[in-house]
Design an enzyme around this catalytic site. Structure first.
Site, PDB file in Angstrom:
ATOM      1  CE1 TYR A 127      -6.184 -36.682 -50.459  1.00  0.00           C
ATOM      2  CE2 TYR A 127      -5.407 -34.636 -51.415  1.00  0.00           C
ATOM      3  CZ  TYR A 127      -6.197 -35.311 -50.504  1.00  0.00           C
ATOM      4  OH  TYR A 127      -6.991 -34.604 -49.656  1.00  0.00           O
TER       5      TYR A 127
ATOM      6  CG  HIS B 142     -13.554 -35.098 -51.108  1.00  0.00           C
ATOM      7  ND1 HIS B 142     -14.339 -34.134 -50.515  1.00  0.00           N
ATOM      8  CD2 HIS B 142     -12.760 -35.577 -50.124  1.00  0.00           C
ATOM      9  CE1 HIS B 142     -14.033 -34.028 -49.234  1.00  0.00           C
ATOM     10  NE2 HIS B 142     -13.081 -34.907 -48.968  1.00  0.00           N
TER      11      HIS B 142
END
Length: 348
Positions: free
Chosen positions: A330, A63
Site C-alpha cells: 500500500y 482497487h
C-alpha cells in the site's frame, strides 16, 4: 466445506470471483519478498499491476475504481471491556470511507468485478486513528505465500481467450485443499445490487487489548442493515454501483452493524484461509452510518492510504504475515500515485 464444483463454467466463475483477491494476494507475496529466486519488492509488484492494467496516473494500483464517502461511527460501549480503543466508547466518531471494486483498471464496469471493498478511517477525539480495509469474501483461498503465487499463476489469462484456463484453475484448487472454505463461499456467492447491502470482512485477524492487558483475537464484519436484493441479470450502466449508492444516500443515511467475532483457543488467528466456527461468540460494537458521497476519487479519501496497520491503542495486529506485506505494498502504491498527481496534475 469440501463441496465439489464441476464444469468449466463454474471454474471460470471461481476465477472471476478470485481474480481481485488473487491479484491482491500476489501483491502480498511479492511485497514481502517471499517468492522467486530473488527477493521481489513492492515496487516490482506495482510495476506488474501497471503492466497488466495499463498506466493510469494518479489512481490506486489495486482497487483502482472507487468513490469517497463520509459519515460517523456510533459506538454502543459493548466492546469497551474488550479494548481501550476510544472508538468503542466515544458516542460519535467521524468516518471517511471509500467503496471500490477489485482490480487495477479504474474504468472497469462496476459489475464486471465480483470483489467489492470498503475502506474506512475512524479518527477518535483522543487523536488516535484506525484504518481498515475490508472485502466481501470472509476468507482467502490460501494460507501461504507459495499458495498466493500459485493462485496468481493459475489465474493468468489465456492469450487465446482472455480468460483463465479452467483446467489450470481446477488443478490449482485440487493442489490447495485449504481453499475449501473459500470455494464453498464462492460457489454460493450471489452478488447484491448495491454496495449498501453488501457485507464487508476484515479477513485478517487483529487483537483487542483491554485496560487490564487482556488480549482477545477478533475478526470483524460490517453487516448491512439494508436488505439484500440480487444484482439484475443484465446491467448496462458501467457506473451501476456508484450511481446506486449516490441515489440511496440522497434519500438518507445507510447503516452497517460492526460485529466483532471473538476467537477461542485453537482458532486459526494467523491463517486467513481458515474460517472460525460459526458458534463463536460475537459482539456488536456499534453502527457505521454513512451520510454522503464525496465523489469518485474526490474528497478526503483520495489522499488516504488505507494501511491496515494504522491502528489505535487497544487494537494490535495479529501475527498474520499478510498484514505486514499489505502495508508495504500500500505504501508503494500511495507514494507512486502521489508523485504522479504532483507531476501531471492528474486528479481522478
Amino acid at each position: 466445506m469440501n463441496t465439489p464444483l464441476h464444469g468449466s463454467a463454474k471454474w471460470l466463475r471461481l476465477a472471476a470471483i478470485g481474480g481481485g483477491l488473487a491479484a491482491l494476494a500476489g501483491t502480498f507475496a511479492y511485497a514481502a519478498g517471499w517468492i522467486g529466486t530473488q527477493p521481489l519488492t513492492p515496487q516490482r509488484i506495482i510495476d506488474t499491476f501497471e503492466a497488466q492494467a495499463g498506466q493510469h496516473p494518479g489512481y490506486r494500483k489495486n482497487h483502482a475504481k472507487g468513490l469517497c464517502v463520509s459519515g460517523q461511527f456510533l459506538g454502543n460501549g459493548q466492546a469497551a471491556t474488550l479494548s481501550t480503543a476510544r472508538v468503542f466508547s466515544q458516542a460519535r466518531v467521524p468516518v471517511i470511507g471509500r467503496f471500490a471494486i477489485g482490480g487495477a483498471n479504474p474504468f472497469a464496469p462496476d459489475t464486471a468485478v465480483p470483489t467489492r471493498s470498503l475502506a474506512l478511517e475512524l479518527r477518535s477525539d483522543d487523536g488516535q486513528v484506525w484504518r481498515t480495509g475490508m472485502n466481501n469474501p470472509p476468507v482467502l483461498a490460501v494460507s501461504t505465500a507459495q499458495g498466493f503465487y500459485d493462485q496468481v499463476l493459475a489465474g493468468t489469462p489465456d492469450p487465446a481467450t482472455g480468460k483463465p484456463d479452467p483446467a489450470r484453475q481446477q488443478a490449482f484448487f485440487a493442489a490447495h485443499p485449504e481453499s475449501a472454505a473459500w470455494r464453498q463461499w464462492a460457489a454460493s456467492y450471489k452478488a447484491s445490487n448495491s454496495f449498501a447491502n453488501t457485507a464487508y470482512n476484515s479477513i485478517n485477524a487483529f487483537v483487542l487489548v483491554n485496560a487490564d492487558g487482556k488480549r482477545q483475537p477478533v475478526r470483524w464484519q460490517l453487516v448491512p442493515q439494508t436488505p439484500f436484493q440480487p444484482l439484475p441479470g443484465q446491467v448496462s450502466d458501467p457506473q451501476f454501483l456508484q450511481h446506486d449508492l449516490q441515489q440511496r444516500l440522497a434519500l438518507g443515511p445507510l447503516r452497517w452493524t460492526l460485529r466483532l467475532t471473538l476467537a477461542e483457543p485453537g482458532d486459526a488467528v494467523d491463517d486467513p484461509a481458515k474460517p472460525w466456527p460459526a458458534e463463536r461468540r460475537s459482539v456488536d460494537a456499534g453502527t457505521l452510518v454513512l451520510e454522503q458521497v464525496d465523489g469518485p476519487e474526490q474528497g478526503a479519501c483520495r489522499d488516504l492510504n488505507f494501511d491496515p496497520l494504522i491502528l489505535p491503542s487497544g487494537i494490535q495486529a495479529s501475527a498474520d504475515p499478510i498484514l505486514a506485506a499489505r502495508s508495504a505494498a500500500y505504501a508503494v502504491s500511495f507514494d507512486r500515485r502521489s508523485r504522479e498527481t504532483l507531476s501531471t496534475g492528474a486528479r481522478p
